[in-house]
Enzyme design. Sequence first.
Site, PDB file in Angstrom:
ATOM      1  N   SER A 141     -14.126  -8.994 -32.970  1.00 30.04           N
ATOM      2  CA  SER A 141     -15.039  -9.033 -34.118  1.00 30.04           C
ATOM      3  C   SER A 141     -16.257  -9.898 -33.798  1.00 30.04           C
ATOM      4  O   SER A 141     -16.233 -10.704 -32.862  1.00 30.04           O
ATOM      5  CB  SER A 141     -14.291  -9.604 -35.328  1.00 30.04           C
ATOM      6  OG  SER A 141     -13.598 -10.783 -34.966  1.00 30.04           O
ATOM      7  N   HIS A 154     -13.014 -13.370 -31.389  1.00 27.96           N
ATOM      8  CA  HIS A 154     -14.032 -13.340 -32.453  1.00 27.96           C
ATOM      9  C   HIS A 154     -15.278 -13.999 -31.856  1.00 27.96           C
ATOM     10  O   HIS A 154     -15.221 -15.168 -31.457  1.00 27.96           O
ATOM     11  CB  HIS A 154     -13.513 -14.154 -33.651  1.00 27.96           C
ATOM     12  CG  HIS A 154     -14.448 -14.237 -34.814  1.00 27.96           C
ATOM     13  ND1 HIS A 154     -14.662 -13.189 -35.699  1.00 27.96           N
ATOM     14  CD2 HIS A 154     -15.245 -15.251 -35.255  1.00 27.96           C
ATOM     15  CE1 HIS A 154     -15.523 -13.570 -36.632  1.00 27.96           C
ATOM     16  NE2 HIS A 154     -15.896 -14.814 -36.383  1.00 27.96           N
ATOM     17  N   PHE A 201     -23.737 -28.863 -32.616  1.00 29.20           N
ATOM     18  CA  PHE A 201     -22.657 -28.153 -33.341  1.00 29.20           C
ATOM     19  C   PHE A 201     -21.313 -28.784 -33.022  1.00 29.20           C
ATOM     20  O   PHE A 201     -20.481 -28.992 -33.895  1.00 29.20           O
ATOM     21  CB  PHE A 201     -22.531 -26.720 -32.831  1.00 29.20           C
ATOM     22  CG  PHE A 201     -23.462 -25.726 -33.438  1.00 29.20           C
ATOM     23  CD1 PHE A 201     -24.375 -26.062 -34.428  1.00 29.20           C
ATOM     24  CD2 PHE A 201     -23.418 -24.403 -33.000  1.00 29.20           C
ATOM     25  CE1 PHE A 201     -25.220 -25.119 -34.951  1.00 29.20           C
ATOM     26  CE2 PHE A 201     -24.261 -23.454 -33.526  1.00 29.20           C
ATOM     27  CZ  PHE A 201     -25.159 -23.807 -34.496  1.00 29.20           C
ATOM     28  N   GLU A 214     -19.349 -12.473 -35.516  1.00 29.09           N
ATOM     29  CA  GLU A 214     -19.753 -13.260 -36.677  1.00 29.09           C
ATOM     30  C   GLU A 214     -21.276 -13.372 -36.740  1.00 29.09           C
ATOM     31  O   GLU A 214     -21.918 -13.661 -35.726  1.00 29.09           O
ATOM     32  CB  GLU A 214     -19.133 -14.661 -36.584  1.00 29.09           C
ATOM     33  CG  GLU A 214     -19.511 -15.544 -37.756  1.00 29.09           C
ATOM     34  CD  GLU A 214     -18.710 -16.836 -37.780  1.00 29.09           C
ATOM     35  OE1 GLU A 214     -17.467 -16.791 -37.667  1.00 29.09           O
ATOM     36  OE2 GLU A 214     -19.348 -17.894 -37.890  1.00 29.09           O
ATOM     37  N   ASP A 227     -17.656 -27.057 -46.201  1.00 31.47           N
ATOM     38  CA  ASP A 227     -18.100 -28.462 -46.212  1.00 31.47           C
ATOM     39  C   ASP A 227     -19.267 -28.542 -47.166  1.00 31.47           C
ATOM     40  O   ASP A 227     -20.195 -27.737 -47.080  1.00 31.47           O
ATOM     41  CB  ASP A 227     -18.585 -28.878 -44.814  1.00 31.47           C
ATOM     42  CG  ASP A 227     -17.451 -28.860 -43.806  1.00 31.47           C
ATOM     43  OD1 ASP A 227     -16.427 -29.519 -44.062  1.00 31.47           O
ATOM     44  OD2 ASP A 227     -17.598 -28.166 -42.788  1.00 31.47           O
TER      45      ASP A 227
HETATM   46  P1  FAD Z   1      -8.674 -26.610 -44.874  1.00 30.72           P
HETATM   47  O1  FAD Z   1      -7.746 -25.629 -44.219  1.00 30.72           O
HETATM   48  O2  FAD Z   1      -8.592 -26.783 -46.319  1.00 30.72           O
HETATM   49  O3  FAD Z   1      -8.623 -27.946 -44.071  1.00 30.72           O
HETATM   50  C1  FAD Z   1      -9.581 -28.971 -44.278  1.00 30.72           C
HETATM   51  C2  FAD Z   1      -8.996 -30.331 -43.921  1.00 30.72           C
HETATM   52  O4  FAD Z   1      -8.040 -30.708 -44.907  1.00 30.72           O
HETATM   53  C3  FAD Z   1      -8.253 -30.374 -42.585  1.00 30.72           C
HETATM   54  O5  FAD Z   1      -8.470 -31.637 -42.009  1.00 30.72           O
HETATM   55  C4  FAD Z   1      -6.779 -30.229 -42.976  1.00 30.72           C
HETATM   56  O6  FAD Z   1      -5.906 -30.823 -42.035  1.00 30.72           O
HETATM   57  C5  FAD Z   1      -6.764 -30.972 -44.311  1.00 30.72           C
HETATM   58  N1  FAD Z   1      -5.779 -30.438 -45.261  1.00 30.72           N
HETATM   59  C6  FAD Z   1      -5.583 -29.163 -45.618  1.00 30.72           C
HETATM   60  N2  FAD Z   1      -4.622 -29.076 -46.566  1.00 30.72           N
HETATM   61  C7  FAD Z   1      -4.217 -30.349 -46.820  1.00 30.72           C
HETATM   62  C8  FAD Z   1      -3.282 -30.942 -47.716  1.00 30.72           C
HETATM   63  N3  FAD Z   1      -2.543 -30.188 -48.561  1.00 30.72           N
HETATM   64  N4  FAD Z   1      -3.145 -32.279 -47.707  1.00 30.72           N
HETATM   65  C9  FAD Z   1      -3.876 -33.077 -46.876  1.00 30.72           C
HETATM   66  N5  FAD Z   1      -4.796 -32.558 -46.001  1.00 30.72           N
HETATM   67  C10 FAD Z   1      -4.956 -31.225 -45.982  1.00 30.72           C
HETATM   68  N6  FAD Z   1     -17.891 -23.364 -43.159  1.00 30.72           N
HETATM   69  C11 FAD Z   1     -18.752 -22.896 -44.083  1.00 30.72           C
HETATM   70  O7  FAD Z   1     -19.260 -23.686 -44.897  1.00 30.72           O
HETATM   71  N7  FAD Z   1     -19.109 -21.572 -44.145  1.00 30.72           N
HETATM   72  C12 FAD Z   1     -18.577 -20.667 -43.304  1.00 30.72           C
HETATM   73  O8  FAD Z   1     -18.899 -19.486 -43.383  1.00 30.72           O
HETATM   74  C13 FAD Z   1     -17.636 -21.116 -42.320  1.00 30.72           C
HETATM   75  N8  FAD Z   1     -17.047 -20.257 -41.463  1.00 30.72           N
HETATM   76  C14 FAD Z   1     -16.088 -20.718 -40.593  1.00 30.72           C
HETATM   77  C15 FAD Z   1     -15.416 -19.794 -39.787  1.00 30.72           C
HETATM   78  C16 FAD Z   1     -14.435 -20.215 -38.898  1.00 30.72           C
HETATM   79  C17 FAD Z   1     -13.702 -19.200 -38.066  1.00 30.72           C
HETATM   80  C18 FAD Z   1     -14.126 -21.606 -38.792  1.00 30.72           C
HETATM   81  C19 FAD Z   1     -13.097 -22.071 -37.792  1.00 30.72           C
HETATM   82  C20 FAD Z   1     -14.789 -22.522 -39.587  1.00 30.72           C
HETATM   83  C21 FAD Z   1     -15.766 -22.091 -40.501  1.00 30.72           C
HETATM   84  N9  FAD Z   1     -16.417 -22.969 -41.354  1.00 30.72           N
HETATM   85  C22 FAD Z   1     -17.328 -22.504 -42.279  1.00 30.72           C
HETATM   86  C23 FAD Z   1     -16.163 -24.416 -41.269  1.00 30.72           C
HETATM   87  C24 FAD Z   1     -15.082 -24.882 -42.257  1.00 30.72           C
HETATM   88  O9  FAD Z   1     -15.468 -24.621 -43.586  1.00 30.72           O
HETATM   89  C25 FAD Z   1     -14.901 -26.381 -42.044  1.00 30.72           C
HETATM   90  O10 FAD Z   1     -14.298 -26.631 -40.813  1.00 30.72           O
HETATM   91  C26 FAD Z   1     -14.186 -27.124 -43.165  1.00 30.72           C
HETATM   92  O11 FAD Z   1     -14.346 -28.532 -42.925  1.00 30.72           O
HETATM   93  C27 FAD Z   1     -12.712 -26.862 -43.262  1.00 30.72           C
HETATM   94  O12 FAD Z   1     -12.439 -25.629 -43.768  1.00 30.72           O
HETATM   95  P2  FAD Z   1     -10.949 -25.025 -43.719  1.00 30.72           P
HETATM   96  O13 FAD Z   1     -10.985 -23.750 -44.410  1.00 30.72           O
HETATM   97  O14 FAD Z   1     -10.418 -25.071 -42.335  1.00 30.72           O
HETATM   98  O15 FAD Z   1     -10.222 -26.140 -44.612  1.00 30.72           O
END
Ligand code: FAD
Length: 287
Positions: A8, A260, A210, A10, A102
């Site tokens: 895929s 990806h 980055f 991005e 974020d």
């Molecule tokens: P989570 O899975 O919620 O994790 C965030 C943090 O919280 C981690 O440190 C995790 O260990 C911790 N955590 C999770 N659950 C718990 C819990 N229950 N208790 C305590 N700690 C917990 N960002 C954007 O803004 N826009 C985008 O389009 C975007 N695309 C992305 C695409 C990919 C493939 C990747 C890998 C990242 C992308 N990001 C994007 C970045 C991402 O949003 C950030 O890395 C963000 O800080 C974390 O998102 P997450 O969904 O991994 O969060």
Amino acid sequence: MSHNGSFSFEFFPPRSEEAAARFAQTRRALLPLQPDYVSVTFGAGGSTRDLTLDTVTTLAREGDVPVAPHISCIGATATSLRELLDAYRSLGIRRLVALRGDLPSGMGDAPGEFRYASDLVAFIRRETGDWFHLEVAAYPEVHPQARSARADLDAFVRKVRAGADGAITQYFFNADAYFRFRDAAAAAGVAVPIIPGVMPITNYTQLARFSATCGAEIPRWLARRLEDFGDDLDGLRAFGLDVTLALSRRLLDGGAPGLHFYTLNRAEPTATLWQALDLDRRAEGAG
Ligand code: FAD
């Protein structure tokens, strides 16, 4: 060599007319490669919500390649997410990349109604059942805010259990980090595919910036070699291609279930990797 799995691309939503014109050229070059889907990033806190929706709409109307919008929950309300899910459903979108996101600096740290991506995944499943195929993010080198590697893995497992169908990793240059993460996830009961995200190397300053924010490590040998190229961008790109090609091959040979590509809205690095990995033959086989 032919490869099975998910391949895929991005994209990010262009923010100016000039960027939109360049993005149109990129689409014309990359969509005919027939990736399994293309994804479109999303600015958390609503900064590019409409831009993402516009870009997704263009891609969905334009081609026959499935589109997966990224959707993030930090700072969002259930109502705004519901509206967005409805908009995507009415466009016929069947895939999403579900993220926490974020908050942009200056927006404080109030998380809103959703704290973690696992909350978003659970919400999407509650609201829309199995309509969407959901990808989530994975961090072979550990998310920068995680308390520990173990806590991050536990959070990943929780997110998958909440209803994800697959995961895409943050980019990395150390294949062993990926293999170890994949194996640890499997040992913790994760059975969904974890697809490595591949970042082309075309600009050292940008890559270093980055990597510092997202917690991806540039190994010392690689940083030092890249520094040497200075203004020699052609030399840097050729070397960068060599490095990402070797990494991609190693990942696929080691059983990665696809790749990806973070295209950065440029066609050339991804198209060159695609050809070098012989992924066209996969498209022919599938078609
Ligand atoms: P989570 O899975 O919620 O994790 C965030 C943090 O919280 C981690 O440190 C995790 O260990 C911790 N955590 C999770 N659950 C718990 C819990 N229950 N208790 C305590 N700690 C917990 N960002 C954007 O803004 N826009 C985008 O389009 C975007 N695309 C992305 C695409 C990919 C493939 C990747 C890998 C990242 C992308 N990001 C994007 C970045 C991402 O949003 C950030 O890395 C963000 O800080 C974390 O998102 P997450 O969904 O991994 O969060």
